[in-house]
Design a protein around this motif. Structure first.
Motif, short mmCIF file in Angstrom:
data_model
loop_
_atom_site.label_atom_id
_atom_site.label_comp_id
_atom_site.label_asym_id
_atom_site.label_seq_id
_atom_site.Cartn_x
_atom_site.Cartn_y
_atom_site.Cartn_z
N LEU A 151 9.10 -2.47 -8.94
CA LEU A 151 9.68 -1.30 -8.30
C LEU A 151 11.18 -1.50 -8.14
N PRO A 152 11.95 -0.41 -8.07
CA PRO A 152 13.39 -0.56 -7.83
C PRO A 152 13.63 -1.17 -6.46
N SER A 153 14.75 -1.83 -6.29
CA SER A 153 15.08 -2.42 -5.00
C SER A 153 15.53 -1.33 -4.03
N LYS A 154 15.52 -1.65 -2.75
CA LYS A 154 15.96 -0.68 -1.75
C LYS A 154 17.42 -0.32 -1.94
N GLU A 155 18.23 -1.30 -2.40
CA GLU A 155 19.64 -1.03 -2.65
C GLU A 155 19.82 -0.05 -3.81
N GLU A 156 19.01 -0.20 -4.86
CA GLU A 156 19.08 0.72 -6.00
C GLU A 156 18.69 2.13 -5.58
N SER A 177 1.94 -4.00 10.73
CA SER A 177 3.01 -3.26 11.40
C SER A 177 4.29 -3.33 10.57
N TRP A 178 5.21 -2.43 10.85
CA TRP A 178 6.53 -2.49 10.20
C TRP A 178 7.56 -1.87 11.12
N HIS A 179 8.82 -2.20 10.87
CA HIS A 179 9.90 -1.63 11.66
C HIS A 179 10.07 -0.15 11.32
N TYR A 204 10.31 -0.62 3.46
CA TYR A 204 10.40 -0.96 2.05
C TYR A 204 10.32 -2.46 1.83
N ASN A 205 10.98 -3.24 2.69
CA ASN A 205 10.93 -4.70 2.57
C ASN A 205 9.51 -5.23 2.74
N HIS A 206 8.74 -4.57 3.59
CA HIS A 206 7.37 -5.03 3.84
C HIS A 206 6.46 -4.79 2.65
N TRP A 207 6.50 -3.56 2.08
CA TRP A 207 5.52 -3.17 1.08
C TRP A 207 5.96 -3.39 -0.36
N GLN A 208 7.26 -3.43 -0.63
CA GLN A 208 7.72 -3.53 -2.02
C GLN A 208 7.15 -4.74 -2.76
#
Length: 213
Positions: free
Chosen positions: A88-93, A134-136, A143-147
């Motif tokens: 998957l694309p990164s959160k920054e992308e 859980s997630w923030h 995105y960091n949790h599930w990517q």
């Protein structure tokens, strides 16, 4: 055979929205932070390693939004990938494309295996169908949790049942404004499920006044 979530169930769940979340509906709205906000252009992202599923659901959401007159961008249109890839694309992308296309909201739907259903805890409100993670309450935390999980090859397959977790994020604050979680669906009926589910989502976002033309 596992049964697909029916249209009646989807509509009943989505129409029964509330300011504080309830397990019976799986719907949560950030009433305090929204305060009359609405969004003019949404960026659509589906988090799944299966590119066919990603393409189907992104296209269905885009078509349903376009039919209502709402401007939108599909992630696969601006970040094309080969169907042999699962990354998957990164959160920054994603955020770079969100800003480049002048989107003020990000809509993310994540396909979650039944045993990986999630719980969201914004302050004291929560909803869940256990077990959960859980997630923030922001884009980066989610995105960091599930990517890394949904990027795993073979994550999406025909032998599992899935929940669909859908969140609408404010680009400026990156906070979640609206969220809904479905019951399970049968992967063999993805196309039928996607059309029904995404159409219902857009109708509810319209009813809530979250999208504007």
């Amino acid at each position: 055979m596992k049964k697909m979530l029916t249209l009646v169930t989807v509509l009943g769940m989505l129409i029964t929205s509330c300011s504080s979340s309830k397990e019976s509906t799986g719907v949560w709205k950030n009433t305090e932070k929204l305060a009359g906000k609405s969004y003019s252009k949404i960026f659509i992202v589906i988090m799944t390693a299966d590119l066919e599923a990603r393409s189907i659901i992104e296209s269905d959401i885009s078509e349903a939004a376009t039919a209502k007159g709402y401007a939108n961008i599909k992630s696969m249109d601006v970040m094309p990938v080969k169907f042999s890839e699962t990354k998957l694309p990164s959160k920054e992308e994603i955020l770079a494309q969100v800003k480049a296309n002048n989107c003020d909201a990000v809509f993310i739907a994540t396909l979650l295996k039944k045993e990986e259903d999630v719980r969201y805890t914004p302050g004291t409100a929560a909803y869940t169908i256990a077990p959960f993670y859980s997630w923030h309450g922001n884009f980066f935390g989610y995105y960091n949790h599930w990517q890394p999980i949904v990027s795993t090859p073979g994550y999406y397959n025909k032998s599992k049942t899935y929940f669909v977790q859908s969140n609408l994020y404010d680009v400026a604050s990156q906070e979640v404004m609206w969220s809904v979680q479905s019951k399970v669906f049968d992967p063999t009926s993805l196309k039928k499920f996607s059309g029904t589910y995404t159409s219902s989502l857009v109708k509810q976002l319209t009813k809530e006044g979250l999208l504007k033309k």
